[in-house]
Design a protein around this motif. Structure first.
Motif, PDB file in Angstrom:
ATOM      1  N   VAL A   1       7.023  23.153 -13.537  1.00 33.40           N
ATOM      2  CA  VAL A   1       5.871  22.924 -12.661  1.00 33.40           C
ATOM      3  C   VAL A   1       6.304  22.965 -11.199  1.00 33.40           C
ATOM      4  O   VAL A   1       5.645  23.559 -10.344  1.00 33.40           O
ATOM      5  N   ASN A   2       7.443  22.335 -10.922  1.00 33.43           N
ATOM      6  CA  ASN A   2       7.945  22.331  -9.538  1.00 33.43           C
ATOM      7  C   ASN A   2       8.235  23.729  -9.042  1.00 33.43           C
ATOM      8  O   ASN A   2       8.014  24.040  -7.871  1.00 33.43           O
ATOM      9  N   GLU A   3       8.731  24.544  -9.948  1.00 34.69           N
ATOM     10  CA  GLU A   3       9.038  25.923  -9.536  1.00 34.69           C
ATOM     11  C   GLU A   3       7.779  26.706  -9.212  1.00 34.69           C
ATOM     12  O   GLU A   3       7.811  27.655  -8.436  1.00 34.69           O
ATOM     13  N   GLU A   4       6.711  26.296  -9.836  1.00 31.86           N
ATOM     14  CA  GLU A   4       5.446  26.987  -9.566  1.00 31.86           C
ATOM     15  C   GLU A   4       4.862  26.618  -8.197  1.00 31.86           C
ATOM     16  O   GLU A   4       4.063  27.360  -7.637  1.00 31.86           O
ATOM     17  N   ILE A   5       5.286  25.481  -7.723  1.00 32.60           N
ATOM     18  CA  ILE A   5       4.784  25.072  -6.415  1.00 32.60           C
ATOM     19  C   ILE A   5       5.419  25.967  -5.356  1.00 32.60           C
ATOM     20  O   ILE A   5       6.643  26.068  -5.279  1.00 32.60           O
ATOM     21  N   GLU A   6       4.596  26.596  -4.564  1.00 36.16           N
ATOM     22  CA  GLU A   6       5.120  27.489  -3.523  1.00 36.16           C
ATOM     23  C   GLU A   6       4.844  26.905  -2.139  1.00 36.16           C
ATOM     24  O   GLU A   6       3.764  26.339  -1.903  1.00 36.16           O
ATOM     25  N   VAL A   7       5.802  27.079  -1.325  1.00 32.11           N
ATOM     26  CA  VAL A   7       5.616  26.608   0.044  1.00 32.11           C
ATOM     27  C   VAL A   7       4.696  27.603   0.749  1.00 32.11           C
ATOM     28  O   VAL A   7       4.973  28.803   0.727  1.00 32.11           O
TER      29      VAL A   7
ATOM     30  N   ASP B   1       9.550  20.748 -18.414  1.00 31.43           N
ATOM     31  CA  ASP B   1       8.226  21.078 -17.871  1.00 31.43           C
ATOM     32  C   ASP B   1       8.122  20.647 -16.404  1.00 31.43           C
ATOM     33  O   ASP B   1       7.461  21.290 -15.600  1.00 31.43           O
ATOM     34  N   TYR B   2       8.781  19.550 -16.120  1.00 31.14           N
ATOM     35  CA  TYR B   2       8.734  19.045 -14.743  1.00 31.14           C
ATOM     36  C   TYR B   2       9.339  20.078 -13.793  1.00 31.14           C
ATOM     37  O   TYR B   2       8.791  20.389 -12.742  1.00 31.14           O
ATOM     38  N   LYS B   3      10.471  20.621 -14.198  1.00 26.45           N
ATOM     39  CA  LYS B   3      11.135  21.644 -13.380  1.00 26.45           C
ATOM     40  C   LYS B   3      10.269  22.890 -13.281  1.00 26.45           C
ATOM     41  O   LYS B   3      10.128  23.489 -12.206  1.00 26.45           O
TER      42      LYS B   3
END
Lengths: 235, 162
Positions: free
Chosen positions: A7-13, A3-5
């Motif tokens: 969620v991180n993937e959902e974060i967009e620059v 889930d951590y990965k």
């Protein structure tokens, strides 16, 4: 931890941040060593400037010429004493010419290696001259002095001997108080050449002027062009 | 080992933006601060005169500099007086966001190894090389981070997720 990965993937620059960063980077991009090159360039300019000052002075400085061509005037009594203070070198030949008012003219010609005196001698004439031979330490009298010389400067090949006849006439307009003063035409004196005729002979006269005097040497049977070359070779 | 790619500055930003930004987010736990760190890192890259041997070397440089920039952010005087607002993800009520929330609760050094290990999928050896820390230390930090996460989640009744 998957889930951590996720969620991180959902974060967009933020794209705005990326664009802004690129713009900032482009703004700040400078060639490597940019400052160093500028400093080095400034230091080089400084050095060039510093060294150019004496260089410019050396260009403007009066040219020192080894071959001296000196008019040296003396009165009749002190001729030898004052002569020794001259700048003659080995093999120099000194020409004396006595003017109408009995003042001696000494001309140092470092480039003269051989001298012949014309056969006509006239002591009684008001205008007469004599040649002082530096090697023999003797005066040789003569009017219309006829010289044969080797112009070492004109002829690069020393074996070549250029024989030319020169007649020297010196027009002296000095005042007696100035006797013994040396005038060096290597200094910034203007030299004028003009052709003249004395009696039946043609002369080319070289006239040198300084603040006080006018000196004239007349060359017989030599073209103006040759005289010009002759003068430029010694200056 | 990946050979050094011939990238210009803009391509470098595109290539490493996710790494830098997400690592910064996990470190500073605040989006606006992470954005500052992001810019700071890439501007340092511009000023950097170091020549990279390969792409891993460059990646390691970005990781290290991002950590340093994040750290220096917290040492700034005004930050000592302020409490940063946590990222939106940390407050999100989605089930998968809980784990992110608990990771952000971890001390910074544990957050770092968790992020690099689970998101960047670096091995403990690679992390040790990048951070110049012993591999055993990385492993023990990972272990402690997991224990702490478990404790946090147990407190909130989510221990079964781990």
């Amino acid at each position: 931890m998957k889930d951590y990965k996720k969620v991180n993937e959902e974060i967009e620059v933020p794209q705005g941040l990326v664009d802004q960063t690129k713009a900032l980077m482009n703004q700040r991009v400078k060639p490597r060593g940019f400052i160093f090159k500028r400093v080095a360039f400034a230091v080089c300019c400084l050095f060039v400037f510093m060294f150019s000052i004496p260089l410019v002075h050396s260009f403007n400085a009066p040219k020192e010429i080894e071959k001296e061509f000196v008019f040296n005037y003396h009165d009749k009594e002190g001729e030898l004493a004052t002569f020794e203070t001259g700048t003659t070198k080995t093999n120099d030949v000194v020409l004396f010419y006595e003017t109408i008012d009995y003042k001696d003219a000494i001309v140092y010609f470092p480039f003269l290696t051989q001298i012949n005196v014309s056969s006509e001698l006239n002591y009684k004439d008001e205008q007469y001259g004599y040649i002082y031979n530096n090697e023999t330490k003797q005066k040789e009298y003569g009017a219309n002095l006829s010289l044969t010389y080797r112009n070492r400067l004109e002829s690069k090949d020393s074996s070549e001997v250029i024989n030319k006849e020169i007649t020297l006439l010196v027009e002296d307009k000095r005042t007696p108080s100035c006797f013994g003063e040396m005038v060096n035409i290597n200094k910034k004196q203007s030299i004028d050449l003009y052709e003249t005729r004395i009696k039946e002979d043609e002369y080319v006269s070289a006239v040198f002027k300084d603040d006080q005097y006018r000196y004239q040497i007349s060359f017989k049977n030599i073209s103006k062009k040759d005289i010009q070359a002759f003068i430029s070779s010694i200056l | 080992m990946l050979e050094l790619l011939d990238l210009n500055h803009e391509e470098v930003v595109d290539y490493y933006k996710d790494l830098v930004y997400k690592l910064a987010c996990s470190q500073v736990r605040n989006e606006s601060v992470a954005q500052d760190v992001f810019q700071d890192v890439f501007l340092r890259y511009i000023r950097n005169k170091k020549k990279f041997e390969n792409e891993d070397h460059r990646k390691g440089w970005f990781i290290k500099v991002t950590i340093n920039c994040s750290r220096s952010y917290f040492t700034q005087t005004y930050m000592k007086r302020e409490v940063p607002i946590l990222m939106d993800f940390a407050d999100n009520n989605k089930a998968e966001n809980y784990i992110y929330y608990y990771v952000l609760k971890l001390p910074r050094k544990y957050r770092l190894v968790i992020h690099l290990f689970y998101y960047e999928e670096l091995s403990s050896k690679e992390i040790s090389e990048f951070l110049k820390i012993k591999e055993t230390t990385i492993r023990s930090q990972l272990k402690r981070a997991r224990v702490l996460l478990k404790e946090y989640m147990k407190e909130d009744g989510f221990d079964e997720r781990l």
